[in-house]
Design a protein around this motif. Structure first.
Motif, mmCIF file in Angstrom:
data_model
loop_
_atom_site.group_PDB
_atom_site.id
_atom_site.type_symbol
_atom_site.label_atom_id
_atom_site.label_comp_id
_atom_site.label_asym_id
_atom_site.label_seq_id
_atom_site.Cartn_x
_atom_site.Cartn_y
_atom_site.Cartn_z
ATOM 1 N N ALA A 119 0.871 -1.192 0.000
ATOM 2 C CA ALA A 119 0.000 0.000 0.000
ATOM 3 C C ALA A 119 0.901 1.232 0.000
ATOM 4 C CB ALA A 119 -0.924 -0.010 1.213
ATOM 5 N N VAL A 120 1.137 1.819 -1.143
ATOM 6 C CA VAL A 120 2.073 2.937 -1.295
ATOM 7 C C VAL A 120 1.331 4.263 -1.196
ATOM 8 C CG1 VAL A 120 3.634 1.533 -2.690
ATOM 9 C CG2 VAL A 120 1.822 2.841 -3.812
ATOM 10 N N GLY A 121 2.097 5.348 -0.979
ATOM 11 C CA GLY A 121 1.534 6.699 -0.960
ATOM 12 C C GLY A 121 0.927 7.107 0.363
ATOM 13 N N LEU A 122 1.153 6.324 1.430
ATOM 14 C CA LEU A 122 0.615 6.688 2.736
ATOM 15 C C LEU A 122 1.492 7.767 3.371
ATOM 16 C CD1 LEU A 122 -0.309 3.135 4.086
ATOM 17 C CD2 LEU A 122 -1.773 4.771 2.865
ATOM 18 N N PRO A 123 0.926 8.588 4.280
ATOM 19 C CA PRO A 123 1.720 9.641 4.919
ATOM 20 C C PRO A 123 2.928 9.092 5.699
ATOM 21 C CG PRO A 123 -0.617 10.022 5.251
ATOM 22 C CD PRO A 123 -0.494 8.681 4.625
ATOM 23 N N GLY A 124 2.760 7.967 6.355
ATOM 24 C CA GLY A 124 3.857 7.420 7.166
ATOM 25 C C GLY A 124 4.793 6.533 6.397
ATOM 26 N N GLY A 125 4.520 6.282 5.155
ATOM 27 C CA GLY A 125 5.352 5.404 4.343
ATOM 28 C C GLY A 125 4.556 4.205 3.833
ATOM 29 N N THR A 126 5.206 3.296 3.126
ATOM 30 C CA THR A 126 4.530 2.138 2.502
ATOM 31 C C THR A 126 4.175 1.086 3.554
ATOM 32 O OG1 THR A 126 5.724 2.476 0.431
ATOM 33 C CG2 THR A 126 4.742 0.304 0.785
ATOM 34 N N ALA A 127 2.903 0.632 3.536
ATOM 35 C CA ALA A 127 2.452 -0.455 4.406
ATOM 36 C C ALA A 127 2.310 -1.726 3.571
ATOM 37 C CB ALA A 127 1.140 -0.085 5.073
ATOM 38 N N VAL A 128 2.391 -2.865 4.235
ATOM 39 C CA VAL A 128 2.299 -4.173 3.548
ATOM 40 C C VAL A 128 1.153 -4.966 4.171
ATOM 41 C CG1 VAL A 128 3.462 -6.337 2.996
ATOM 42 C CG2 VAL A 128 4.747 -4.197 3.005
ATOM 43 N N ILE A 129 0.232 -5.414 3.325
ATOM 44 C CA ILE A 129 -0.868 -6.286 3.783
ATOM 45 C C ILE A 129 -0.493 -7.707 3.405
ATOM 46 C CG2 ILE A 129 -3.279 -6.865 3.559
ATOM 47 C CD1 ILE A 129 -2.135 -3.407 2.639
ATOM 48 N N ARG A 130 -0.447 -8.577 4.387
ATOM 49 C CA ARG A 130 -0.035 -9.984 4.188
ATOM 50 C C ARG A 130 -1.219 -10.895 4.437
ATOM 51 N NH1 ARG A 130 0.876 -14.161 7.573
ATOM 52 N NH2 ARG A 130 2.381 -15.763 6.948
ATOM 53 N N THR A 131 -1.358 -11.892 3.576
ATOM 54 C CA THR A 131 -2.302 -12.976 3.805
ATOM 55 C C THR A 131 -1.612 -14.289 3.492
ATOM 56 O OG1 THR A 131 -4.502 -13.838 3.297
ATOM 57 C CG2 THR A 131 -3.257 -12.941 1.473
ATOM 58 N N PHE A 132 -2.094 -15.371 4.063
ATOM 59 C CA PHE A 132 -1.436 -16.672 3.926
ATOM 60 C C PHE A 132 -2.456 -17.687 3.411
ATOM 61 C CE2 PHE A 132 -0.238 -20.839 5.644
ATOM 62 C CZ PHE A 132 1.048 -20.961 5.142
ATOM 63 N N VAL A 133 -2.046 -18.448 2.378
ATOM 64 C CA VAL A 133 -2.886 -19.519 1.806
ATOM 65 C C VAL A 133 -2.205 -20.846 2.106
ATOM 66 C CG1 VAL A 133 -4.008 -20.427 -0.256
ATOM 67 C CG2 VAL A 133 -3.643 -17.960 -0.016
ATOM 68 N N SER A 134 -2.848 -21.697 2.862
ATOM 69 C CA SER A 134 -2.255 -22.983 3.239
ATOM 70 C C SER A 134 -2.267 -23.959 2.060
ATOM 71 C CB SER A 134 -3.009 -23.593 4.415
ATOM 72 O OG SER A 134 -4.334 -23.920 4.029
ATOM 73 N N ASP A 135 -1.431 -25.001 2.194
ATOM 74 C CA ASP A 135 -1.404 -26.042 1.142
ATOM 75 C C ASP A 135 -2.760 -26.710 0.991
ATOM 76 O OD1 ASP A 135 1.257 -25.587 0.581
ATOM 77 O OD2 ASP A 135 1.992 -27.088 2.006
ATOM 78 N N GLN A 136 -3.463 -26.849 2.089
ATOM 79 C CA GLN A 136 -4.787 -27.461 2.024
ATOM 80 C C GLN A 136 -5.735 -26.630 1.171
ATOM 81 O OE1 GLN A 136 -6.541 -28.158 5.847
ATOM 82 N NE2 GLN A 136 -8.425 -29.050 5.022
ATOM 83 N N ASP A 137 -5.676 -25.283 1.353
ATOM 84 C CA ASP A 137 -6.523 -24.412 0.536
ATOM 85 C C ASP A 137 -6.076 -24.412 -0.925
ATOM 86 O OD1 ASP A 137 -8.025 -23.729 2.742
ATOM 87 O OD2 ASP A 137 -6.762 -22.013 3.251
ATOM 88 N N LEU A 138 -4.760 -24.521 -1.141
ATOM 89 C CA LEU A 138 -4.265 -24.560 -2.519
ATOM 90 C C LEU A 138 -4.739 -25.813 -3.260
ATOM 91 C CD1 LEU A 138 -0.587 -23.335 -1.974
ATOM 92 C CD2 LEU A 138 -2.430 -22.075 -3.090
ATOM 93 N N ARG A 139 -4.923 -26.896 -2.528
ATOM 94 C CA ARG A 139 -5.336 -28.165 -3.145
ATOM 95 C C ARG A 139 -6.813 -28.459 -2.932
ATOM 96 N NH1 ARG A 139 -0.360 -29.841 -0.720
ATOM 97 N NH2 ARG A 139 -1.551 -30.788 0.998
ATOM 98 N N ALA A 140 -7.553 -27.478 -2.505
ATOM 99 C CA ALA A 140 -8.983 -27.704 -2.244
ATOM 100 C C ALA A 140 -9.696 -28.150 -3.522
ATOM 101 C CB ALA A 140 -9.621 -26.429 -1.696
ATOM 102 N N GLY A 141 -10.369 -29.297 -3.461
ATOM 103 C CA GLY A 141 -11.110 -29.827 -4.610
ATOM 104 C C GLY A 141 -10.287 -30.625 -5.597
#
Length: 431
Positions: A119-141
């Protein structure tokens, strides 16, 4: 052939299915992973405007509410530029540092993948949003998709085997039919015809086989007519011979010669009948009666040549699968050989033995010089004494026509020839 065709189809179908299903399964795995990562990326991108507009306390509350929402399965973590971590606790690793420079990336992580949105352009500097996808979710179905593909492949393989088996059964039936027709032709049934086959090559074989049967019938018909015509021509000199015999002054000699000529005429008539009716089958006779009658016929000539004739016959009828005329001709040929090829005074013996399994054994033996070459003696037309060499061949054909055979040899100790004619049992009429 049927099993080999099924095996070939199974191998070919399996290779085709593997070449199709394995890439398709791998593609479905990649699609499932891309779908999971895409959903996680969209979830993280919804937080970007919140980071830019909300204060820290409100943002923290919002992230807590999002984590408690059952419809949101993806964990979210926000790394602010001052080092503060909001949301689900996570380590600030090298990937986060790389994303803080303004690059949104997806990296491998233990147990799954990390999706990092800058997330660039913020007053305090660049923020990072992290999310995690497990192997189980990657192989769902994916497992379910593999099962479906496996089931589909098994169904297609089974269907191909069923179709191959039906095609193989059709081909095998056609081949068995051709084999049956060929066997019947070999057994003398020239009326056997091959039916049209569903396979073009087999149909051509059947057509050729039918043409061959027709050609054989034509050739046999010509041969029978030739034999009948030749036999018919013999009647004229036989008639002349009969008249000359009746004209002899010696009444007893005339009567004997006339009787012999009449017997010869009957034999010629039988040759004509047999030639015109072709292959005989299903005839039967009482071997005991026939052999007894022929032995008595030849005994008169044996007395003139000072030959001792010994006969051993059963007291009961002995049915065999040979007509009376054919059996008489067979025995006459064997006894005629003895009289023609042994010196006068040579003893001979005729024995008839019923077989436990049905039929009989007819044994004709003599005390003459025996066979010099047993193998050559059975060759049609072969003779080393100036005869036509057909006597033993007549006996052999008579034995084989009844389902038996002919065995020749020399005596063990007393010498001489010994001929065994195996006669089969007549078929019982069906009820």
């Amino acid at each position: 052939m049927r099993s080999r065709l099924a095996l070939l189809v199974a191998a070919t179908t399996t290779l085709v299915l593997l070449a199709f299903l394995i890439p398709l399964g791998l593609l479905l795995g990649n699609v499932a992973a891309d779908r999971a990562i895409g959903a996680a990326t969209r979830e993280a991108e919804t937080v970007v405007p919140l980071v830019a507009t909300l204060d820290r306390a409100t943002l923290t509350s919002t992230l807590d509410l999002m984590r408690e929402d059952d419809n949101r399965k993806v964990p979210l973590t926000v790394f602010l530029a001052d080092g503060t971590v909001l949301g689900v606790p996570a380590e600030r690793n090298d990937a986060v540092e790389l994303a803080s420079r303004g690059s949104s990336i997806t990296v491998e992580a233990p147990g799954g993948r990390e999706v990092l949105i800058a997330a660039v352009g913020l007053p305090g500097g660049t923020a990072v949003i992290r999310t995690f996808v497990s192997d189980q979710d990657l192989r769902a179905g994916v497992a379910r998709a593999w099962l479906i593909l496996g089931g589909l492949g098994a169904c297609l393989l089974a269907l191909s085997l069923v179709v191959a088996d039906r095609l193989g059964a059709s081909a095998v039936r056609s081949i068995q039919h051709l084999d049956d027709v060929a066997r019947r032709l070999g057994e003398g049934d020239l009326d056997a015809q091959a039916k049209p086959a569903p396979i073009r090559e087999l149909n051509e074989v059947g057509t050729t086989l039918n043409a061959l049967a027709g050609r054989i019938r034509d050739l046999l018909a010509r041969e029978r007519e030739s034999v009948a015509d030749l036999s018919h021509r013999v009647r004229t000199p036989l008639t002349v011979l009969r008249i000359d015999a009746e004209a002899l002054n010696d009444h007893a000699e005339a009567e004997r010669l006339t009787r012999d000529v009449i017997a010869l005429e009957r034999a010629v008539d039988q040759v004509i009948i047999d030639a015109r009716r072709g292959t005989k089958g299903g005839d039967a006779s009482d071997a005991t009666e026939v052999v007894r009658e022929r032995v008595e016929f030849w005994r008169a000539l044996a007395d003139e040549e000072r030959r001792t004739v010994t006969s051993q016959l059963p007291d009961t009828p002995t049915p065999v699968a040979v007509g009376a005329d054919d059996l008489a001709a067979c025995l006459d040929a064997l006894l005629g050989n003895v009289f023609a090829h042994t010196p006068e005074g040579t003893a001979l013996a005729v024995e008839l033995r019923p077989r436990p399994s049905g039929g009989a054994l007819l044994l004709v033996s003599d005390e003459g010089p025996g066979f010099r070459d047993e193998a050559a003696a059975l060759s049609r037309g072969a003779s080393d004494v100036g005869s036509t060499g057909l006597g033993l061949d007549i006996a052999r054909r008579t034995a084989e026509s009844s389902g038996g055979g002919l065995v020749i040899g020399n005596g063990d100790q007393s010498g001489g020839a010994r001929i065994t004619v195996e006669l089969g049992a007549p078929l019982r009429p069906e009820a």
